[in-house]
Design a protein around this motif. Sequence first.
Motif, PDB file in Angstrom:
ATOM      1  N   GLU A  75      -1.580 -26.319 -76.826  1.00 42.02           N
ATOM      2  CA  GLU A  75      -1.294 -25.251 -75.857  1.00 42.02           C
ATOM      3  C   GLU A  75      -2.558 -24.659 -75.236  1.00 42.02           C
ATOM      4  OE1 GLU A  75       0.888 -22.128 -77.693  1.00 42.02           O
ATOM      5  OE2 GLU A  75       1.068 -20.946 -75.861  1.00 42.02           O
ATOM      6  N   HIS A  76      -3.561 -24.316 -76.080  1.00 40.93           N
ATOM      7  CA  HIS A  76      -4.727 -23.618 -75.535  1.00 40.93           C
ATOM      8  C   HIS A  76      -5.582 -24.520 -74.647  1.00 40.93           C
ATOM      9  CE1 HIS A  76      -6.535 -25.411 -79.185  1.00 40.93           C
ATOM     10  NE2 HIS A  76      -7.624 -25.439 -78.471  1.00 40.93           N
ATOM     11  N   ALA A  79      -3.795 -24.728 -71.254  1.00 42.40           N
ATOM     12  CA  ALA A  79      -3.840 -23.445 -70.537  1.00 42.40           C
ATOM     13  C   ALA A  79      -4.812 -23.507 -69.360  1.00 42.40           C
ATOM     14  CB  ALA A  79      -4.236 -22.334 -71.492  1.00 42.40           C
ATOM     15  N   ARG A  84       0.769 -18.654 -66.583  1.00 39.72           N
ATOM     16  CA  ARG A  84       2.101 -18.381 -67.156  1.00 39.72           C
ATOM     17  C   ARG A  84       2.425 -16.892 -67.147  1.00 39.72           C
ATOM     18  NH1 ARG A  84       1.082 -20.959 -72.771  1.00 39.72           N
ATOM     19  NH2 ARG A  84       3.075 -20.065 -73.337  1.00 39.72           N
ATOM     20  N   PHE A  86       5.569 -14.509 -68.776  1.00 41.32           N
ATOM     21  CA  PHE A  86       6.688 -14.632 -69.702  1.00 41.32           C
ATOM     22  C   PHE A  86       7.819 -13.672 -69.346  1.00 41.32           C
ATOM     23  CE2 PHE A  86       2.583 -15.133 -71.745  1.00 41.32           C
ATOM     24  CZ  PHE A  86       2.681 -16.387 -72.311  1.00 41.32           C
ATOM     25  N   MET A  91       4.413  -9.853 -73.758  1.00 40.47           N
ATOM     26  CA  MET A  91       3.756 -11.082 -74.188  1.00 40.47           C
ATOM     27  C   MET A  91       2.551 -11.493 -73.351  1.00 40.47           C
ATOM     28  SD  MET A  91       6.670 -13.568 -75.630  1.00 40.47           S
ATOM     29  CE  MET A  91       5.915 -15.179 -75.536  1.00 40.47           C
ATOM     30  N   GLY A  92       2.456 -10.966 -72.139  1.00 37.23           N
ATOM     31  CA  GLY A  92       1.440 -11.470 -71.231  1.00 37.23           C
ATOM     32  C   GLY A  92       0.078 -10.813 -71.321  1.00 37.23           C
ATOM     33  N   LEU A 105     -10.640 -11.792 -69.688  1.00 37.00           N
ATOM     34  CA  LEU A 105     -10.208 -12.887 -70.571  1.00 37.00           C
ATOM     35  C   LEU A 105      -9.557 -13.988 -69.741  1.00 37.00           C
ATOM     36  CD1 LEU A 105      -8.663 -10.858 -73.504  1.00 37.00           C
ATOM     37  CD2 LEU A 105     -10.442 -12.581 -73.764  1.00 37.00           C
ATOM     38  N   ALA A 106      -8.734 -13.566 -68.765  1.00 36.94           N
ATOM     39  CA  ALA A 106      -8.024 -14.529 -67.928  1.00 36.94           C
ATOM     40  C   ALA A 106      -8.988 -15.274 -67.007  1.00 36.94           C
ATOM     41  CB  ALA A 106      -6.952 -13.826 -67.115  1.00 36.94           C
ATOM     42  N   ARG A 108     -11.743 -16.310 -67.721  1.00 37.48           N
ATOM     43  CA  ARG A 108     -12.471 -17.324 -68.480  1.00 37.48           C
ATOM     44  C   ARG A 108     -11.550 -18.394 -69.044  1.00 37.48           C
ATOM     45  NH1 ARG A 108     -14.977 -12.957 -67.918  1.00 37.48           N
ATOM     46  NH2 ARG A 108     -17.225 -12.696 -68.017  1.00 37.48           N
ATOM     47  N   ARG A 109     -10.331 -18.432 -68.544  1.00 34.78           N
ATOM     48  CA  ARG A 109      -9.375 -19.439 -69.023  1.00 34.78           C
ATOM     49  C   ARG A 109      -9.922 -20.845 -68.758  1.00 34.78           C
ATOM     50  NH1 ARG A 109      -5.204 -21.107 -65.974  1.00 34.78           N
ATOM     51  NH2 ARG A 109      -5.136 -19.175 -64.809  1.00 34.78           N
ATOM     52  N   GLY A 110      -9.967 -21.647 -69.828  1.00 36.37           N
ATOM     53  CA  GLY A 110     -10.407 -23.019 -69.677  1.00 36.37           C
ATOM     54  C   GLY A 110     -11.915 -23.196 -69.629  1.00 36.37           C
ATOM     55  N   HIS A 112     -15.860 -22.433 -71.501  1.00 36.26           N
ATOM     56  CA  HIS A 112     -16.435 -22.211 -72.821  1.00 36.26           C
ATOM     57  C   HIS A 112     -16.751 -20.727 -72.968  1.00 36.26           C
ATOM     58  CE1 HIS A 112     -18.861 -22.654 -76.392  1.00 36.26           C
ATOM     59  NE2 HIS A 112     -19.782 -21.915 -75.804  1.00 36.26           N
ATOM     60  N   ALA A 162      -2.533 -14.722 -64.428  1.00 35.89           N
ATOM     61  CA  ALA A 162      -2.119 -16.125 -64.417  1.00 35.89           C
ATOM     62  C   ALA A 162      -2.724 -16.877 -63.240  1.00 35.89           C
ATOM     63  CB  ALA A 162      -0.594 -16.216 -64.372  1.00 35.89           C
TER      64      ALA A 162
ATOM     65  N   ASN B 174      -2.725 -10.224 -79.350  1.00 35.68           N
ATOM     66  CA  ASN B 174      -1.546 -10.916 -78.833  1.00 35.68           C
ATOM     67  C   ASN B 174      -1.818 -12.427 -78.778  1.00 35.68           C
ATOM     68  OD1 ASN B 174       0.571 -11.966 -77.373  1.00 35.68           O
ATOM     69  ND2 ASN B 174       0.529 -10.411 -75.771  1.00 35.68           N
ATOM     70  N   ARG B 179      -3.399 -17.625 -76.320  1.00 34.14           N
ATOM     71  CA  ARG B 179      -3.238 -19.068 -76.108  1.00 34.14           C
ATOM     72  C   ARG B 179      -3.008 -19.378 -74.633  1.00 34.14           C
ATOM     73  NH1 ARG B 179       0.779 -19.548 -80.591  1.00 34.14           N
ATOM     74  NH2 ARG B 179      -0.497 -19.231 -82.443  1.00 34.14           N
ATOM     75  N   ALA B 180      -2.218 -18.537 -73.968  1.00 31.13           N
ATOM     76  CA  ALA B 180      -1.955 -18.768 -72.542  1.00 31.13           C
ATOM     77  C   ALA B 180      -3.250 -18.659 -71.739  1.00 31.13           C
ATOM     78  CB  ALA B 180      -0.920 -17.776 -72.028  1.00 31.13           C
ATOM     79  N   GLN B 181      -4.237 -17.923 -72.273  1.00 31.41           N
ATOM     80  CA  GLN B 181      -5.526 -17.808 -71.580  1.00 31.41           C
ATOM     81  C   GLN B 181      -6.543 -18.815 -72.137  1.00 31.41           C
ATOM     82  OE1 GLN B 181      -5.424 -16.352 -68.930  1.00 31.41           O
ATOM     83  NE2 GLN B 181      -3.647 -15.034 -69.201  1.00 31.41           N
ATOM     84  N   GLY B 182      -6.031 -19.819 -72.835  1.00 29.26           N
ATOM     85  CA  GLY B 182      -6.893 -20.926 -73.262  1.00 29.26           C
ATOM     86  C   GLY B 182      -7.732 -20.647 -74.485  1.00 29.26           C
TER      87      GLY B 182
END
Lengths: 264, 308
Positions: A75-76, A79, A84, A86, A91-92, A105-106, A108-110, A112, A162, B174, B179-182
């Motif tokens: 999953e991670h 991402a 996403r 929810f 949950m988001g 945080l968002a 930096r998704r994907g 390092h 997202a 959370n 996980r949704a944010q990798g």
Amino acid sequence: MLEVKGVRKTFFPGTVNEKVALAGVDLTLKDGDFVTVIGGNGAGKSTLLNVVSGTMSADSGSIVLDGQDVTRLPEHRRAKYLGRVFQDPMMGTAPGMLIEENLALAARRGTHRGLKWGITREERAEYREMLRQLELGLEDRMTTRTGLLSGGQRQALTLLMATLRRPKLLLLDEHTAALDPRTAAKVLELSDKIVAEHKLTTMMVTHNMKDAIAHGNRLIMMSNGRVVLDISGEEKKHLTVSQLLEMFNKISGSDEANDKMLLA
Amino acid sequence: MNFFTSLLNALPGAAAQGMVWGLMAIGVYITFRVLDVADLTVDGSIATGGAVCVMLVRMGWNPWAAMLCAFAAGLVAGLVTGILHGHCGIPAILAGILTQLALYSINLRILGGKANQALSVDKYPLVVSQRYVRDTNLQNPIPLLIVFIIAVIMALYWFFGTEKGCAIRATGANVHMARAQGINTRSYTILGLMLSNGLVALAGAFLAQYQGSADVGMGRGAIVIGLAAVIIGEVLFAKVFHNFALHLLAVVIGAIIYYIVLQIVLQLGLNTNDLKMLSAAIVALFLAIPYWQSKVSGARRKGGAKHA
């Protein structure tokens, strides 16, 4: 953009509670498609989204995203390519963290995550501008904990998170179902705006037939773990709720129309 | 009058002990509050830290180097719990208990098969010692402990502000969102457990030097003392302290208050044997209060308007 091939998922296999959630789903999304997904309870809508996002693993079949087979990716790692939102507004976001920290945080998704500071001054200015565009007054509450926000504010923030890093695919899992009608309409409008602005490929699960018709360029209906209806283009534009309801009842072989789906 | 003079005499000792346990409680805070995991490894890892430090100093090591090794031993203890939890699917509490139990045997081995090893301040150049706690010179452990704790709080403040630290906090706040944010929530949980147990073992190294010995049973009930410090700090300072560094400071002050109150009840004639029961009762009570409060306010809110 997304190719789902022969995906099956069974819960509690070999027990009396065995439930086939996905009975061989085939679905291809073109770049820029905005697909709304409808179906009764237990039709497999959410399971499909969960299998695509990696929250659940498929028993068989394959999921290819922009040419890359992600079927076995945790999953991670997936991402990186997915945005996403929810159903549950809790949950988001991370409730104990600030609005700006959640956005950082968002952002930096994907990527390092190293020992650099978690949020920079330039980022703050950017986030402030993005929040201003939501028109919820959140730009002046950047250092508020997200736990203090209302459900609608959280969903709007999650939507922004997202799409902060442009995803290859945006997954909206009944993201307005827990909101009151007025707030739901606002969040939907915002979703439309963001999707159009970035030309995002999107899948939106909804219980509301009217919303399913009004949004996106394509509509699919699921029943018993299969895609049973796929309408797009001109045909979708002229679709009405009563026509859709009729098709739904014909396909599901009964006229027990789901109450929730009639809510318009 | 006699009561107050003897209490006054006991205060510096209580403060110093509170600071050492405050360091330990910071470790507990990282798992219990930041990661939202109750980690029982600490009962074992505090003794591991003490044992490693005592044995290395006895072998002639510099005490600071020995403490660094104690820290590293704590990291390993946290890693084991993290692997049992994250990679073997064992619930966090049980994973901690398993590591703690295993550490009992390991600690006995470190201590050369004995339950107790002395470390006299007369023979070794220890960093802190109980003996000088009422002195007014630089040998007094309290100034050093204050400086050290401030340095640890500053380092942690920095770390939890970095991208990695933020990822640990998101994991605890959370998991779905993380996980949704990798974020690889499993790895970051393990990292948090390691850091926590490293600090706990470091506190164990301080404690062993302070009391002049390492004992295989020195960690019994440590988690309860750590939780008591966390809770006391929160209850007293939740309304005033909003910054992460100040939260950590509140935890240390909580530990100091815990030891001062302990001194008072001992002076009042409480039997030492009953101490653990008292500690457990206090922690249980303070953990229950927020739950009761939420039930009361939840019942009240049900009738009210829903948030938009």
